[in-house]
Scaffold this motif. Sequence first.
Motif, PDB file in Angstrom:
ATOM      1  N   THR A 280       3.228  -0.654   5.470  1.00 11.24           N
ATOM      2  CA  THR A 280       1.919  -0.259   5.986  1.00 11.24           C
ATOM      3  C   THR A 280       2.051   0.845   7.030  1.00 11.24           C
ATOM      4  N   LYS A 281       3.035   0.696   7.911  1.00 10.07           N
ATOM      5  CA  LYS A 281       3.253   1.690   8.964  1.00 10.07           C
ATOM      6  C   LYS A 281       3.787   2.999   8.392  1.00 10.07           C
ATOM      7  N   ALA A 282       4.729   2.920   7.471  1.00  7.92           N
ATOM      8  CA  ALA A 282       5.363   4.121   6.922  1.00  7.92           C
ATOM      9  C   ALA A 282       4.382   4.971   6.121  1.00  7.92           C
ATOM     10  N   LEU A 283       3.494   4.330   5.369  1.00  9.66           N
ATOM     11  CA  LEU A 283       2.570   5.055   4.494  1.00  9.66           C
ATOM     12  C   LEU A 283       1.159   5.131   5.067  1.00  9.66           C
ATOM     13  N   ASN A 284       0.983   4.603   6.289  1.00 12.79           N
ATOM     14  CA  ASN A 284      -0.314   4.640   6.963  1.00 12.79           C
ATOM     15  C   ASN A 284      -1.408   3.980   6.108  1.00 12.79           C
ATOM     16  N   LEU A 285      -1.087   2.798   5.593  1.00 13.47           N
ATOM     17  CA  LEU A 285      -2.041   2.064   4.766  1.00 13.47           C
ATOM     18  C   LEU A 285      -3.016   1.289   5.645  1.00 13.47           C
ATOM     19  N   ASN A 286      -4.210   1.080   5.150  1.00 15.76           N
ATOM     20  CA  ASN A 286      -5.175   0.284   5.907  1.00 15.76           C
ATOM     21  C   ASN A 286      -5.353  -1.106   5.320  1.00 15.76           C
ATOM     22  N   VAL A 287      -4.315  -1.600   4.612  1.00 12.05           N
ATOM     23  CA  VAL A 287      -4.298  -2.979   4.116  1.00 12.05           C
ATOM     24  C   VAL A 287      -2.971  -3.616   4.509  1.00 12.05           C
ATOM     25  N   SER A 288      -2.974  -4.923   4.646  1.00 10.78           N
ATOM     26  CA  SER A 288      -1.747  -5.644   5.009  1.00 10.78           C
ATOM     27  C   SER A 288      -1.236  -6.513   3.874  1.00 10.78           C
ATOM     28  N   ARG A 289      -2.012  -6.645   2.789  1.00 14.01           N
ATOM     29  CA  ARG A 289      -1.612  -7.439   1.629  1.00 14.01           C
ATOM     30  C   ARG A 289      -1.869  -6.650   0.360  1.00 14.01           C
ATOM     31  N   GLY A 290      -1.066  -6.907  -0.662  1.00 15.64           N
ATOM     32  CA  GLY A 290      -1.278  -6.263  -1.936  1.00 15.64           C
ATOM     33  C   GLY A 290       0.029  -6.042  -2.665  1.00 15.64           C
ATOM     34  N   ALA A 291      -0.037  -5.330  -3.807  1.00 15.75           N
ATOM     35  CA  ALA A 291       1.137  -5.025  -4.625  1.00 15.75           C
ATOM     36  C   ALA A 291       1.350  -3.514  -4.615  1.00 15.75           C
ATOM     37  N   PHE A 292       2.464  -3.083  -4.044  1.00 14.57           N
ATOM     38  CA  PHE A 292       2.766  -1.658  -3.948  1.00 14.57           C
ATOM     39  C   PHE A 292       3.434  -1.188  -5.234  1.00 14.57           C
ATOM     40  N   VAL A 293       2.935  -0.097  -5.818  1.00 10.32           N
ATOM     41  CA  VAL A 293       3.474   0.453  -7.059  1.00 10.32           C
ATOM     42  C   VAL A 293       4.550   1.472  -6.698  1.00 10.32           C
ATOM     43  N   GLY A 294       5.809   1.115  -6.920  1.00  8.08           N
ATOM     44  CA  GLY A 294       6.908   2.022  -6.635  1.00  8.08           C
ATOM     45  C   GLY A 294       7.235   2.940  -7.795  1.00  8.08           C
ATOM     46  N   GLU A 295       7.017   2.440  -9.036  1.00  8.07           N
ATOM     47  CA  GLU A 295       7.346   3.231 -10.228  1.00  8.07           C
ATOM     48  C   GLU A 295       6.437   2.816 -11.371  1.00  8.07           C
ATOM     49  N   VAL A 296       5.969   3.788 -12.118  1.00  7.80           N
ATOM     50  CA  VAL A 296       5.178   3.547 -13.328  1.00  7.80           C
ATOM     51  C   VAL A 296       6.041   3.910 -14.532  1.00  7.80           C
ATOM     52  N   LEU A 297       6.284   2.949 -15.411  1.00  7.43           N
ATOM     53  CA  LEU A 297       7.165   3.171 -16.549  1.00  7.43           C
ATOM     54  C   LEU A 297       6.472   4.020 -17.614  1.00  7.43           C
ATOM     55  N   PRO A 298       7.221   4.908 -18.266  1.00  7.23           N
ATOM     56  CA  PRO A 298       6.623   5.777 -19.296  1.00  7.23           C
ATOM     57  C   PRO A 298       6.045   4.966 -20.454  1.00  7.23           C
ATOM     58  N   ASP A 299       4.946   5.456 -21.016  1.00  7.76           N
ATOM     59  CA  ASP A 299       4.287   4.864 -22.198  1.00  7.76           C
ATOM     60  C   ASP A 299       3.832   3.424 -21.965  1.00  7.76           C
ATOM     61  N   SER A 300       3.713   3.017 -20.725  1.00  5.38           N
ATOM     62  CA  SER A 300       3.280   1.651 -20.405  1.00  5.38           C
ATOM     63  C   SER A 300       1.761   1.596 -20.289  1.00  5.38           C
ATOM     64  N   ALA A 301       1.246   0.388 -20.199  1.00 14.54           N
ATOM     65  CA  ALA A 301      -0.195   0.217 -19.991  1.00 14.54           C
ATOM     66  C   ALA A 301      -0.635   0.881 -18.694  1.00 14.54           C
ATOM     67  N   ALA A 302       0.198   0.783 -17.656  1.00 18.36           N
ATOM     68  CA  ALA A 302      -0.127   1.400 -16.372  1.00 18.36           C
ATOM     69  C   ALA A 302      -0.202   2.911 -16.491  1.00 18.36           C
ATOM     70  N   ALA A 303       0.776   3.510 -17.197  1.00 25.72           N
ATOM     71  CA  ALA A 303       0.794   4.968 -17.362  1.00 25.72           C
ATOM     72  C   ALA A 303      -0.431   5.447 -18.133  1.00 25.72           C
ATOM     73  N   LYS A 304      -0.796   4.708 -19.176  1.00 18.71           N
ATOM     74  CA  LYS A 304      -1.953   5.103 -19.990  1.00 18.71           C
ATOM     75  C   LYS A 304      -3.264   4.974 -19.236  1.00 18.71           C
TER      76      LYS A 304
END
Length: 450
Positions: A280-304
């Motif tokens: 939260t401090k490093a990225l200046n986020l305004n939330v304290s809970r959640g799931a941080f996306v570090g990588e999106v895999l190619p051709d995945s549902a997330a990428a699409k």
Amino acid sequence: MNQKFSLLSAAVLAAMLLAPASPAQASLPFFGKEEQQMPSLAPMLEQATPAVVYVSVAGSREVRQRMPEAFQYFFGQRGQGEMRREQPFRGLGSGVIIDAKKGYIVTNNHVVQDASEIQIRLKDGRTFTAKKLGSDPESDIALLQIEADNLVELPLADSDKLRVGDYAIAIGNPFGLEQTVTSGIISSLSRSGLNEGFEDFIQTDAAINSGNSGGALVNLRGELIGINTAILGPNGGNVGIGFAIPANMMKNLVEQIVEFGEIRRGSLGIRGNDVNSELTKALNLNVSRGAFVGEVLPDSAAAKSGLKSGDVIVSMNGNRIHSFNELRAKVATLGSGREAILGVLRDGKERDIKVVLQETTSGQVAATQLHPMLQGATLNNADKGVEVSSVEAESPAAQIGLRQGDIITGVNRQRVNNLAELRRLLEKRDGGVAALYIQRGNDQLYILIR
């Protein structure tokens, strides 16, 4: 001291009188004159407890033991320091009727795993042999079915609406003591890290002990909020920390078993971790809970769908996401092909992203669940039928001629597209012979089972 006690009693009574009445409480009389009764959960439990059943199982499991050096030398197996043998077992647990018309009963996978015989005893004393329709070891859910009239089912609550502090009542058969009821509150939500499967547990201080597994966790309206599954305590004893699988997760898994005959695991296609204070401090986020996306895999549902690395997923289908493990469990158990609306924080602004989940490798189904002569084979859904993914040597499945790689495409000239259809066709045959239509490479053949 007496004055403090009187004030406390008065406060408790006032809170009870002023609290909104739930349907289970609305008809309950309160303290007062002699003809009035004490507040009680009995009316609700009289409706709910017939839906909680006693599960007894029997079977055998493979046990591995280290072979003594002398035995290794004598049998010419030096260096193979392990013996395998089948050991019979018996076990007890609990289950919950969720569909009275179809006879569907939910329990934990670990209660019925490896069981060749499953007996269900109802509160009224009737006993039935159950059939296992499917299971998911990674979420510890199994679906059973019995043929019986006059069953009672538990209605399902929306477990995503639970709050810490809500009342919870556990119903089950601890230590083989039938129809035991304990009460407490929801102590925490979205617990994970107990095992290696998909976990999004409800934590409660309602006493849960060995034998409660597969039993019901209900609210004050008698609605099912969870399936009791685990305890945290020395020697398997209760210390006020018990866990239940949320009713919504169980419902998603059961629907997949009924429709497909297996679990079709959903996949988003991201790697990441929990949002914490450092992130939260490093990225200046305004939330304290959640799931941080570090990588999106190619051709995945997330990428699409347009998800990007650096996004923070804070909700799914309108419900808050507290951790990456919680998101992982909800995605996996929602199922492939399902649509989800993700609440995503990006560049300080929250937006909704629609995603259609893809399929990951799902759990395999032991063919003995479908027919005794298929014992020893493991089946998976395939593009054009049901694939035989493995066959044990000298098993009944091997003896009738099944081979690894075979595709079952029909039964008695009726098309088979998946495990659920194969199960239904085998059940409809009413005894007699069933002809399995097999695609083996470029060859086509029939295998008969009785």
